[in-house]
Design a protein around this motif. Structure first.
Motif, PDB file in Angstrom:
ATOM      1  N   ARG A  43       0.834  -1.218   0.000  1.00 41.19           N
ATOM      2  CA  ARG A  43       0.000   0.000   0.000  1.00 41.19           C
ATOM      3  C   ARG A  43       0.862   1.258   0.000  1.00 41.19           C
ATOM      4  O   ARG A  43       0.570   2.222  -0.708  1.00 41.19           O
ATOM      5  CB  ARG A  43      -0.925   0.014   1.212  1.00 41.19           C
ATOM      6  CG  ARG A  43      -2.108  -0.888   1.061  1.00 41.19           C
ATOM      7  CD  ARG A  43      -3.162  -0.628   2.094  1.00 41.19           C
ATOM      8  NE  ARG A  43      -2.633   0.031   3.282  1.00 41.19           N
ATOM      9  CZ  ARG A  43      -3.001  -0.228   4.521  1.00 41.19           C
ATOM     10  NH1 ARG A  43      -3.906  -1.127   4.743  1.00 41.19           N
ATOM     11  NH2 ARG A  43      -2.476   0.410   5.536  1.00 41.19           N
ATOM     12  N   ARG A  44       1.932   1.270   0.801  1.00 42.81           N
ATOM     13  CA  ARG A  44       2.796   2.446   0.880  1.00 42.81           C
ATOM     14  C   ARG A  44       3.507   2.696  -0.451  1.00 42.81           C
ATOM     15  O   ARG A  44       3.594   3.826  -0.921  1.00 42.81           O
ATOM     16  CB  ARG A  44       3.811   2.255   2.014  1.00 42.81           C
ATOM     17  CG  ARG A  44       4.651   3.478   2.265  1.00 42.81           C
ATOM     18  CD  ARG A  44       5.509   3.385   3.505  1.00 42.81           C
ATOM     19  NE  ARG A  44       6.228   2.142   3.629  1.00 42.81           N
ATOM     20  CZ  ARG A  44       6.123   1.311   4.667  1.00 42.81           C
ATOM     21  NH1 ARG A  44       5.324   1.580   5.666  1.00 42.81           N
ATOM     22  NH2 ARG A  44       6.829   0.205   4.707  1.00 42.81           N
ATOM     23  N   MET A  45       3.998   1.647  -1.091  1.00 40.91           N
ATOM     24  CA  MET A  45       4.694   1.803  -2.369  1.00 40.91           C
ATOM     25  C   MET A  45       3.731   2.225  -3.477  1.00 40.91           C
ATOM     26  O   MET A  45       4.089   3.030  -4.346  1.00 40.91           O
ATOM     27  CB  MET A  45       5.411   0.504  -2.764  1.00 40.91           C
ATOM     28  CG  MET A  45       6.571   0.135  -1.885  1.00 40.91           C
ATOM     29  SD  MET A  45       7.940   1.289  -2.042  1.00 40.91           S
ATOM     30  CE  MET A  45       7.890   2.125  -0.478  1.00 40.91           C
ATOM     31  N   GLU A  46       2.517   1.715  -3.468  1.00 43.07           N
ATOM     32  CA  GLU A  46       1.514   2.129  -4.456  1.00 43.07           C
ATOM     33  C   GLU A  46       1.190   3.609  -4.280  1.00 43.07           C
ATOM     34  O   GLU A  46       1.024   4.348  -5.262  1.00 43.07           O
ATOM     35  CB  GLU A  46       0.248   1.285  -4.345  1.00 43.07           C
ATOM     36  CG  GLU A  46       0.421  -0.118  -4.888  1.00 43.07           C
ATOM     37  CD  GLU A  46      -0.761  -1.008  -4.645  1.00 43.07           C
ATOM     38  OE1 GLU A  46      -1.683  -0.636  -3.872  1.00 43.07           O
ATOM     39  OE2 GLU A  46      -0.766  -2.130  -5.196  1.00 43.07           O
ATOM     40  N   ALA A  47       1.105   4.066  -3.026  1.00 44.94           N
ATOM     41  CA  ALA A  47       0.846   5.488  -2.776  1.00 44.94           C
ATOM     42  C   ALA A  47       1.996   6.340  -3.288  1.00 44.94           C
ATOM     43  O   ALA A  47       1.774   7.421  -3.864  1.00 44.94           O
ATOM     44  CB  ALA A  47       0.625   5.718  -1.286  1.00 44.94           C
ATOM     45  N   LEU A  48       3.236   5.887  -3.096  1.00 44.11           N
ATOM     46  CA  LEU A  48       4.394   6.635  -3.603  1.00 44.11           C
ATOM     47  C   LEU A  48       4.417   6.675  -5.127  1.00 44.11           C
ATOM     48  O   LEU A  48       4.808   7.673  -5.716  1.00 44.11           O
ATOM     49  CB  LEU A  48       5.697   6.008  -3.087  1.00 44.11           C
ATOM     50  CG  LEU A  48       6.039   6.267  -1.621  1.00 44.11           C
ATOM     51  CD1 LEU A  48       7.290   5.498  -1.233  1.00 44.11           C
ATOM     52  CD2 LEU A  48       6.222   7.748  -1.359  1.00 44.11           C
ATOM     53  N   GLU A  49       4.004   5.565  -5.762  1.00 39.78           N
ATOM     54  CA  GLU A  49       3.936   5.523  -7.229  1.00 39.78           C
ATOM     55  C   GLU A  49       2.923   6.529  -7.767  1.00 39.78           C
ATOM     56  O   GLU A  49       3.120   7.110  -8.815  1.00 39.78           O
ATOM     57  CB  GLU A  49       3.539   4.135  -7.717  1.00 39.78           C
ATOM     58  CG  GLU A  49       4.673   3.179  -7.873  1.00 39.78           C
ATOM     59  CD  GLU A  49       4.206   1.878  -8.505  1.00 39.78           C
ATOM     60  OE1 GLU A  49       2.990   1.611  -8.587  1.00 39.78           O
ATOM     61  OE2 GLU A  49       5.084   1.110  -8.923  1.00 39.78           O
ATOM     62  N   ASN A  50       1.837   6.711  -7.035  1.00 40.11           N
ATOM     63  CA  ASN A  50       0.742   7.566  -7.497  1.00 40.11           C
ATOM     64  C   ASN A  50       0.931   9.045  -7.152  1.00 40.11           C
ATOM     65  O   ASN A  50       0.088   9.861  -7.485  1.00 40.11           O
ATOM     66  CB  ASN A  50      -0.588   7.064  -6.931  1.00 40.11           C
ATOM     67  CG  ASN A  50      -0.952   5.714  -7.487  1.00 40.11           C
ATOM     68  OD1 ASN A  50      -0.576   5.372  -8.599  1.00 40.11           O
ATOM     69  ND2 ASN A  50      -1.649   4.920  -6.704  1.00 40.11           N
ATOM     70  N   GLU A  51       2.017   9.376  -6.461  1.00 38.60           N
ATOM     71  CA  GLU A  51       2.267  10.782  -6.114  1.00 38.60           C
ATOM     72  C   GLU A  51       2.611  11.591  -7.338  1.00 38.60           C
ATOM     73  O   GLU A  51       3.206  11.228  -8.258  1.00 38.60           O
ATOM     74  CB  GLU A  51       3.420  10.895  -5.112  1.00 38.60           C
ATOM     75  CG  GLU A  51       2.992  10.614  -3.709  1.00 38.60           C
ATOM     76  CD  GLU A  51       4.129  10.877  -2.711  1.00 38.60           C
ATOM     77  OE1 GLU A  51       5.298  11.085  -3.121  1.00 38.60           O
ATOM     78  OE2 GLU A  51       3.828  10.876  -1.531  1.00 38.60           O
TER      79      GLU A  51
END
Length: 67
Positions: free
Chosen positions: A59-67
């Motif tokens: 979840r954290r990495m997906e959020a960083l990808e979507n920034e």
């Protein structure tokens, strides 16, 4: 995430999480792959004790990808 503001431990953890997320994405590309099996494999590979840790990292990495 600005790497200049991270402590050495945070940078180390971020790099580890990126490796775990890359492995997760590679392993789940196939059709019919079960997440439980992928989570178990990654926990064993990286010495993690909780499958929830993999979920949190994802979840954290997906959020960083979507920034």
């Amino acid at each position: 995430m600005d790497k200049k503001l991270l402590t050495p431990y945070q940078r180390e953890r971020l790099e580890r999480d990126k490796r775990i997320y890359a492995d997760y994405k590679k392993l789940t590309k196939g059709e019919g792959v079960r997440k439980v099996g992928v989570y178990s494999y990654l926990c064993n590979k990286y010495g993690l004790h909780s499958k929830n840790t993999i979920h949190t990292i994802r979840r954290r990495m997906e959020a960083l990808e979507n920034e």
